[in-house]
Motif scaffolding. Structure first.
Motif, short mmCIF file in Angstrom:
data_model
loop_
_atom_site.label_atom_id
_atom_site.label_comp_id
_atom_site.label_asym_id
_atom_site.label_seq_id
_atom_site.Cartn_x
_atom_site.Cartn_y
_atom_site.Cartn_z
N GLY A 52 0.78 -1.23 0.00
CA GLY A 52 0.00 0.00 0.00
C GLY A 52 0.81 1.27 0.00
N ILE A 53 2.06 1.21 -0.40
CA ILE A 53 2.91 2.41 -0.44
C ILE A 53 2.44 3.35 -1.54
CG2 ILE A 53 5.24 3.26 -0.90
CD1 ILE A 53 6.33 0.69 0.27
N ASP A 54 2.27 4.61 -1.19
CA ASP A 54 1.93 5.66 -2.16
C ASP A 54 3.25 6.29 -2.62
OD1 ASP A 54 0.92 7.70 -3.67
OD2 ASP A 54 0.10 8.83 -1.98
N PHE A 55 3.69 5.93 -3.81
CA PHE A 55 4.99 6.38 -4.30
C PHE A 55 5.08 7.89 -4.44
CE2 PHE A 55 5.25 1.96 -5.35
CZ PHE A 55 6.59 1.66 -5.19
N SER A 56 3.95 8.54 -4.69
CA SER A 56 3.99 9.99 -4.89
C SER A 56 4.32 10.74 -3.60
CB SER A 56 2.65 10.49 -5.45
OG SER A 56 1.61 10.25 -4.52
N ASN A 57 4.21 10.08 -2.45
CA ASN A 57 4.51 10.73 -1.17
C ASN A 57 5.79 10.22 -0.52
OD1 ASN A 57 2.55 12.77 -0.67
ND2 ASN A 57 1.03 11.16 -0.46
N LEU A 58 6.62 9.55 -1.28
CA LEU A 58 7.91 9.11 -0.73
C LEU A 58 8.94 10.22 -0.92
CD1 LEU A 58 8.08 5.43 -2.02
CD2 LEU A 58 7.42 6.24 0.24
N TYR A 59 9.55 10.63 0.17
CA TYR A 59 10.55 11.70 0.10
C TYR A 59 11.50 11.61 1.29
CZ TYR A 59 7.68 13.98 3.69
OH TYR A 59 6.98 14.26 4.84
N LEU A 60 12.62 12.26 1.12
CA LEU A 60 13.60 12.40 2.20
C LEU A 60 13.65 13.87 2.59
CD1 LEU A 60 16.56 10.21 0.92
CD2 LEU A 60 14.96 9.66 2.76
N PRO A 61 13.48 14.19 3.86
CA PRO A 61 13.56 15.59 4.27
C PRO A 61 15.00 16.08 4.23
CG PRO A 61 13.23 14.17 6.17
CD PRO A 61 13.15 13.29 4.96
N LEU A 62 15.20 17.31 3.76
CA LEU A 62 16.55 17.88 3.66
C LEU A 62 16.74 19.10 4.56
CD1 LEU A 62 17.06 17.65 -0.21
CD2 LEU A 62 17.85 16.05 1.55
N SER A 63 15.70 19.50 5.25
CA SER A 63 15.82 20.64 6.14
C SER A 63 15.12 20.31 7.46
CB SER A 63 15.20 21.89 5.51
OG SER A 63 13.81 21.73 5.39
N THR A 64 15.34 21.14 8.44
CA THR A 64 14.74 20.92 9.76
C THR A 64 13.21 20.95 9.69
OG1 THR A 64 16.66 21.95 10.77
CG2 THR A 64 14.72 21.69 12.15
N GLY A 65 12.67 21.92 8.96
CA GLY A 65 11.21 22.04 8.84
C GLY A 65 10.59 20.83 8.17
N SER A 66 11.21 20.37 7.07
CA SER A 66 10.66 19.21 6.38
C SER A 66 10.87 17.93 7.20
CB SER A 66 11.26 19.07 4.98
OG SER A 66 12.65 18.84 5.04
N THR A 90 8.61 10.37 -6.61
CA THR A 90 8.29 10.97 -7.91
C THR A 90 9.28 10.48 -8.96
OG1 THR A 90 7.48 12.92 -6.77
CG2 THR A 90 7.93 13.16 -9.11
N PHE A 91 10.54 10.34 -8.57
CA PHE A 91 11.55 9.82 -9.50
C PHE A 91 11.22 8.39 -9.90
CE2 PHE A 91 15.42 7.34 -10.18
CZ PHE A 91 15.90 7.98 -11.31
#
Length: 133
Positions: A52-66, A90-91
């Motif tokens: 059930g992974i939603d690929f469009s929401n897979l990301y790595l945070p690069l800042s403190t806020g994210s 997305t990639f």
């Protein structure tokens, strides 16, 4: 100025230029179709096999806020608003779209080569030296 306009008219309305324009329009429509197939058919099926992974929401945070948004379980839009992210999901989706497009173009060129008997279409594409029959 008149020569310039005549030269442009001869260039723009040549047969090859019109063929190119038609090809680009068909290509844009074909890209929309492939995007729909990937997003609406392929990715949901792949999601079933990946739990059930939603690929469009897979990301790595690069800042403190994210990172804070990521830890709170935020989606990618919220994380982007909070800071910079690396959207690798997305990639993955774009890579799948590219592979589908490349495969379809391969099938089209291969079919054209078989119909016309022009084997040279594939000779320049051969990576391993294997010839296509």
């Amino acid at each position: 100025m008149k020569d310039f306009l005549n030269d442009f008219k001869a260039f723009a309305f040549k047969g090859n230029m019109m063929d190119l324009a038609i090809g680009m329009i068909i290509g844009a429509a074909f890209t929309a179709l492939v995007n729909s197939v990937v997003n609406n058919l392929f990715m949901p099926v792949l999601s079933v096999f990946t739990g059930g992974i939603d690929f469009s929401n897979l990301y790595l945070p690069l800042s403190t806020g994210s990172k804070d948004a990521f830890m709170a379980g935020a989606d990618i839009a919220t994380a982007r608003a909070a800071g910079s992210v690396l959207p690798y999901g997305t990639f993955i989706t774009d890579l799948i779209q590219f592979l589908i497009l490349a495969f379809v173009v391969f099938l089209m060129v291969r079919g054209l080569a078989k119909m016309t008997g022009e084997r040279r279409l594939f000779l320049s594409w051969s990576v391993t030296g294997r010839r296509f029959h």
